[in-house]
Design a protein around this motif. Structure first.
Motif, PDB file in Angstrom:
ATOM      1  N   GLU A  56     -12.056  -5.063  25.475  1.00 34.03           N
ATOM      2  CA  GLU A  56     -11.756  -5.253  26.900  1.00 34.03           C
ATOM      3  C   GLU A  56     -11.431  -6.718  27.224  1.00 34.03           C
ATOM      4  O   GLU A  56     -10.321  -7.060  27.609  1.00 34.03           O
ATOM      5  CB  GLU A  56     -12.980  -4.788  27.697  1.00 34.03           C
ATOM      6  CG  GLU A  56     -12.871  -4.944  29.183  1.00 34.03           C
ATOM      7  CD  GLU A  56     -14.088  -4.341  29.876  1.00 34.03           C
ATOM      8  OE1 GLU A  56     -14.296  -3.120  29.778  1.00 34.03           O
ATOM      9  OE2 GLU A  56     -14.834  -5.108  30.509  1.00 34.03           O
ATOM     10  N   GLY A 135     -13.003   1.602  23.913  1.00 31.57           N
ATOM     11  CA  GLY A 135     -13.373   1.791  25.313  1.00 31.57           C
ATOM     12  C   GLY A 135     -12.203   1.986  26.248  1.00 31.57           C
ATOM     13  O   GLY A 135     -11.031   1.823  25.872  1.00 31.57           O
ATOM     14  N   SER A 136     -12.537   2.334  27.499  1.00 29.30           N
ATOM     15  CA  SER A 136     -11.510   2.784  28.444  1.00 29.30           C
ATOM     16  C   SER A 136     -10.589   1.670  28.954  1.00 29.30           C
ATOM     17  O   SER A 136      -9.434   1.942  29.273  1.00 29.30           O
ATOM     18  CB  SER A 136     -12.165   3.509  29.609  1.00 29.30           C
ATOM     19  OG  SER A 136     -13.144   2.689  30.160  1.00 29.30           O
ATOM     20  N   ILE A 149     -13.209   8.656  27.550  1.00 29.82           N
ATOM     21  CA  ILE A 149     -13.474   8.416  26.119  1.00 29.82           C
ATOM     22  C   ILE A 149     -14.335   9.547  25.542  1.00 29.82           C
ATOM     23  O   ILE A 149     -14.098  10.001  24.432  1.00 29.82           O
ATOM     24  CB  ILE A 149     -14.169   7.043  25.900  1.00 29.82           C
ATOM     25  CG1 ILE A 149     -13.259   5.895  26.364  1.00 29.82           C
ATOM     26  CG2 ILE A 149     -14.561   6.839  24.440  1.00 29.82           C
ATOM     27  CD1 ILE A 149     -12.048   5.634  25.517  1.00 29.82           C
ATOM     28  N   ARG A 153     -12.250  10.829  22.555  1.00 35.24           N
ATOM     29  CA  ARG A 153     -12.540   9.990  21.379  1.00 35.24           C
ATOM     30  C   ARG A 153     -12.173  10.747  20.101  1.00 35.24           C
ATOM     31  O   ARG A 153     -12.275  11.980  20.034  1.00 35.24           O
ATOM     32  CB  ARG A 153     -14.010   9.550  21.349  1.00 35.24           C
ATOM     33  CG  ARG A 153     -15.012  10.673  21.201  1.00 35.24           C
ATOM     34  CD  ARG A 153     -16.227  10.214  20.452  1.00 35.24           C
ATOM     35  NE  ARG A 153     -16.039  10.373  19.045  1.00 35.24           N
ATOM     36  CZ  ARG A 153     -16.368  11.492  18.373  1.00 35.24           C
ATOM     37  NH1 ARG A 153     -16.864  12.539  19.001  1.00 35.24           N
ATOM     38  NH2 ARG A 153     -16.173  11.540  17.076  1.00 35.24           N
ATOM     39  N   TYR A 171     -15.261   4.769  21.313  1.00 33.84           N
ATOM     40  CA  TYR A 171     -16.179   4.072  22.216  1.00 33.84           C
ATOM     41  C   TYR A 171     -16.072   2.554  22.077  1.00 33.84           C
ATOM     42  O   TYR A 171     -15.723   2.039  21.012  1.00 33.84           O
ATOM     43  CB  TYR A 171     -17.625   4.434  21.873  1.00 33.84           C
ATOM     44  CG  TYR A 171     -17.986   5.875  22.065  1.00 33.84           C
ATOM     45  CD1 TYR A 171     -17.993   6.449  23.341  1.00 33.84           C
ATOM     46  CD2 TYR A 171     -18.356   6.670  20.985  1.00 33.84           C
ATOM     47  CE1 TYR A 171     -18.351   7.781  23.518  1.00 33.84           C
ATOM     48  CE2 TYR A 171     -18.718   8.002  21.155  1.00 33.84           C
ATOM     49  CZ  TYR A 171     -18.706   8.544  22.424  1.00 33.84           C
ATOM     50  OH  TYR A 171     -19.066   9.860  22.588  1.00 33.84           O
ATOM     51  N   HIS A 172     -16.478   1.864  23.145  1.00 31.58           N
ATOM     52  CA  HIS A 172     -16.661   0.409  23.051  1.00 31.58           C
ATOM     53  C   HIS A 172     -18.034   0.169  22.398  1.00 31.58           C
ATOM     54  O   HIS A 172     -19.011   0.848  22.750  1.00 31.58           O
ATOM     55  CB  HIS A 172     -16.624  -0.205  24.456  1.00 31.58           C
ATOM     56  CG  HIS A 172     -16.551  -1.698  24.405  1.00 31.58           C
ATOM     57  ND1 HIS A 172     -17.621  -2.476  24.014  1.00 31.58           N
ATOM     58  CD2 HIS A 172     -15.536  -2.550  24.641  1.00 31.58           C
ATOM     59  CE1 HIS A 172     -17.257  -3.742  24.040  1.00 31.58           C
ATOM     60  NE2 HIS A 172     -15.994  -3.819  24.416  1.00 31.58           N
ATOM     61  N   TYR A 175     -21.011   0.016  24.636  1.00 28.76           N
ATOM     62  CA  TYR A 175     -21.449   1.318  25.162  1.00 28.76           C
ATOM     63  C   TYR A 175     -22.452   1.947  24.182  1.00 28.76           C
ATOM     64  O   TYR A 175     -23.472   2.500  24.592  1.00 28.76           O
ATOM     65  CB  TYR A 175     -20.235   2.230  25.368  1.00 28.76           C
ATOM     66  CG  TYR A 175     -20.593   3.663  25.692  1.00 28.76           C
ATOM     67  CD1 TYR A 175     -20.842   4.062  27.013  1.00 28.76           C
ATOM     68  CD2 TYR A 175     -20.718   4.624  24.685  1.00 28.76           C
ATOM     69  CE1 TYR A 175     -21.197   5.370  27.309  1.00 28.76           C
ATOM     70  CE2 TYR A 175     -21.074   5.935  24.970  1.00 28.76           C
ATOM     71  CZ  TYR A 175     -21.305   6.305  26.289  1.00 28.76           C
ATOM     72  OH  TYR A 175     -21.663   7.600  26.571  1.00 28.76           O
TER      73      TYR A 175
END
Ligand code: URA
Length: 200
Positions: A56, A135-136, A149, A153, A171-172, A175
């Motif tokens: 991000e 991540g989103s 996600i 995913r 995923y991040h 998270y």
């Protein structure tokens, strides 16, 4: 088939194009959030990597050290990469937004838009086989759309600017640190990524 010398030359060429890109990022200051942070954090890793991981934005530790994913989320990512036999220095890691948003908040649409041309150019220079969206925010930056996600995913999409490149959603790492039960799925995703790279 390229000879060893030609491969090295290609890699050096990519390195020098990335250097020029980072110089223009610094000079132009069009990618916002520069003033509220300690400066830009560039992507790092092997410019010839078949895989580019996109996060991000830099967090506190990244802002201090001027390197992507070096805080807790980065340490987790490194350990998972190792588990699937991917060395951090052999992949390329970068972010949508190149400087730290105040208080680590999610970057706005406008902030993302101001930095996206630099991310796109990074990808154009590296030309990986697969882009992994962590991540989103990364998904929004790369695909220009919101995808859940948890629902998407492990799935791949064509990269809108070069359909020969696959975009993989997962995923991040931050998270997963908050939701440790997703660790297993993240590992599965990394194994799928390794499979995709080796098939390509
Ligand atoms: N989170 C991100 O998205 N990027 C980093 O570089 C570090 C944490």
């Amino acid at each position: 088939m390229l000879l060893l010398g030609e491969l090295e030359e290609k890699k050096e060429n990519k390195r020098s194009l990335l250097k020029k890109l980072y110089e223009s990022l610094e000079k132009e200051r069009k990618c916002v959030l520069y003033e509220s942070s300690s400066g830009y954090v560039f992507g790092e890793g092997d410019p010839d990597s078949p895989v580019v991981f996109v996060g991000e934005a830099p967090g506190e530790e990244e802002d201090k050290l001027k390197r992507p994913f070096v805080g807790r989320a980065g340490q987790y990512l490194n350990s998972k990469l190792e588990e699937v036999g991917l060395k951090r220095e052999k992949v390329y890691i970068t972010n949508v937004v190149k400087s730290r948003p105040p208080g680590n908040r999610v970057p706005t649409k406008e902030e993302m838009a101001s930095c996206l041309p630099y991310l796109r150019r990074e990808i154009e220079i590296i030309k990986p086989k697969i882009i992994v969206c962590l991540g989103s925010t990364a998904v929004k930056g790369i695909l220009g759309k919101d995808y859940s996600i948890t629902k998407y995913r492990g799935k791949t999409f064509p990269y809108p600017y070069d359909s020969s490149i696959k975009v993989f959603l997962t995923y991040h790492p931050a998270y997963i640190l908050r939701n440790p039960s997703s660790d297993k799925e993240f590992l599965e995703d990394l194994k799928s990524i390794v499979r995709i790279i080796s098939q390509a």
